[in-house]
Design an enzyme around this catalytic site. Structure first.
Site, mmCIF file in Angstrom:
data_model
loop_
_atom_site.group_PDB
_atom_site.id
_atom_site.type_symbol
_atom_site.label_atom_id
_atom_site.label_comp_id
_atom_site.label_asym_id
_atom_site.label_seq_id
_atom_site.Cartn_x
_atom_site.Cartn_y
_atom_site.Cartn_z
ATOM 1 N N THR A 13 0.901 -1.276 -0.003
ATOM 2 C CA THR A 13 -0.060 -0.075 0.089
ATOM 3 C C THR A 13 1.082 1.166 0.121
ATOM 4 O OG1 THR A 13 -0.316 0.151 2.482
ATOM 5 C CG2 THR A 13 -2.106 -1.085 1.187
ATOM 6 N N ASN A 14 1.992 1.393 0.588
ATOM 7 C CA ASN A 14 2.766 2.357 0.457
ATOM 8 C C ASN A 14 3.466 2.682 -1.105
ATOM 9 O OD1 ASN A 14 3.462 3.674 3.240
ATOM 10 N ND2 ASN A 14 3.293 1.781 3.820
ATOM 11 N N LEU A 94 19.093 -5.854 5.428
ATOM 12 C CA LEU A 94 20.215 -5.526 4.520
ATOM 13 C C LEU A 94 21.530 -5.507 5.283
ATOM 14 C CD1 LEU A 94 17.984 -2.732 2.693
ATOM 15 C CD2 LEU A 94 18.649 -5.109 1.686
ATOM 16 N N ASN A 108 13.514 4.402 4.728
ATOM 17 C CA ASN A 108 12.671 3.185 5.480
ATOM 18 C C ASN A 108 11.283 4.024 5.996
ATOM 19 O OD1 ASN A 108 11.578 0.421 6.142
ATOM 20 N ND2 ASN A 108 12.294 1.386 8.052
ATOM 21 N N HIS A 110 8.689 3.455 9.068
ATOM 22 C CA HIS A 110 8.396 2.798 10.373
ATOM 23 C C HIS A 110 7.104 3.256 11.057
ATOM 24 C CE1 HIS A 110 9.211 0.397 13.759
ATOM 25 N NE2 HIS A 110 8.779 1.363 14.581
HETATM 26 C C1 GRF Z 1 3.805 -0.522 6.798
HETATM 27 O O1 GRF Z 1 3.075 -0.648 7.952
HETATM 28 C C2 GRF Z 1 5.150 -0.047 7.033
HETATM 29 O O2 GRF Z 1 5.238 1.148 8.227
HETATM 30 C C3 GRF Z 1 6.042 -1.096 7.266
HETATM 31 O O3 GRF Z 1 5.410 -2.266 6.578
HETATM 32 C C4 GRF Z 1 4.173 -2.143 6.301
HETATM 33 C C5 GRF Z 1 4.010 -2.433 4.807
HETATM 34 O O4 GRF Z 1 2.861 -2.252 4.090
HETATM 35 N N1 GRF Z 1 7.403 -0.799 7.250
HETATM 36 P P1 GRF Z 1 2.434 -2.081 2.806
HETATM 37 O O5 GRF Z 1 3.263 -3.258 2.159
HETATM 38 O O6 GRF Z 1 3.010 -0.758 2.257
HETATM 39 O O7 GRF Z 1 1.108 -2.335 2.663
#
Ligand code: GRF
Length: 208
Positions: A13-14, A94, A108, A110
């Site tokens: 989703t990100n 990594l 990244n 978080h």
């Molecule tokens: C997100 O909650 C992000 O903060 C964490 O992993 C999750 C990834 O979600 N690092 P998506 O695959 O982007 O939906």
């Protein structure tokens, strides 16, 4: 045009938020040249495909050792001229060599306000469960550069999100994504692509 490589492991989703920000014109000076997944079934790869983005699966288990695996990853990224590596829910650690090679070129996200609820073992729903167990009233998300310390690199952006009565880790995770992650990750990429982020020691200065 900043060339981005996005590393994923799951739903993506990100990744989608970044794609949408580029397609809508919010980010104008960056493009995703590759999406790399460590998991062949990651839905993130489907998302890449739907938007005509090169997507590949590079799996640790297909290589002799970690060094070999990370070299393959670096070779792929370098062959496409990637200038910024974006970890969007990437679950593989990594190594130091890889991180040093791309110093201040890996970011990244978080799902908490670092330095709370971060570090080894804090990933996925565990982060939100820890926040709820502690009883914090505010949590959020953090975009940071990656260094050898888990969730320890210079902080680029943070956004706070309120915890509400009756929240479960799942509900809180969704709210943190919607209200913080999907906003500050594209924003950080936009700022980096416009040359507005400067790393000074362990801190980030934002140019106006
Ligand atoms: C997100 O909650 C992000 O903060 C964490 O992993 C999750 C990834 O979600 N690092 P998506 O695959 O982007 O939906």
């Amino acid at each position: 045009m900043l060339k981005i490589g996005v590393l994923v492991s799951g739903g993506g989703t990100n990744l989608q938020a970044i794609i949408d920000s580029i397609e809508s014109g919010y980010i104008t000076n960056a493009k995703i040249v590759t999406v790399i997944s460590g998991n062949p079934d990651a839905y993130a790869l489907e998302r890449a495909k739907k938007h005509g983005i090169n997507g590949v699966c590079i799996r640790k288990k297909d290589y002799l050792d970690e060094d070999d695996y990370l070299n393959a990853m670096a070779e792929h990224l370098d062959s496409l001229g990637v200038e910024l590596i974006v970890l969007a829910g990437f679950m593989t650690v990594l190594g130091k060599k890889f991180i040093d090679r791309y110093k201040n070129k890996i970011i990244n996200i978080h799902p908490a306000l670092i330095p709370s609820f971060c570090g080894d073992g804090f990933y996925g729903l565990r982060v939100h469960k820890a926040a709820l167990d502690k009883g914090v009233k505010v949590t959020g998300a953090t975009v940071h550069f990656v260094n050898e310390e888990t969730d320890g690199g210079p902080i680029i952006l943070q956004k706070a999100v309120y915890v509400e009565e009756g929240d479960t880790p799942e509900i809180l995770q969704k709210r943190v994504m919607e209200q913080a992650e999907w906003k500050i990750f594209p924003e950080a990429i936009k700022l980096i692509s416009e040359g507005k982020i400067v790393v000074e020691g362990n801190k980030v200065r934002r140019l106006v």
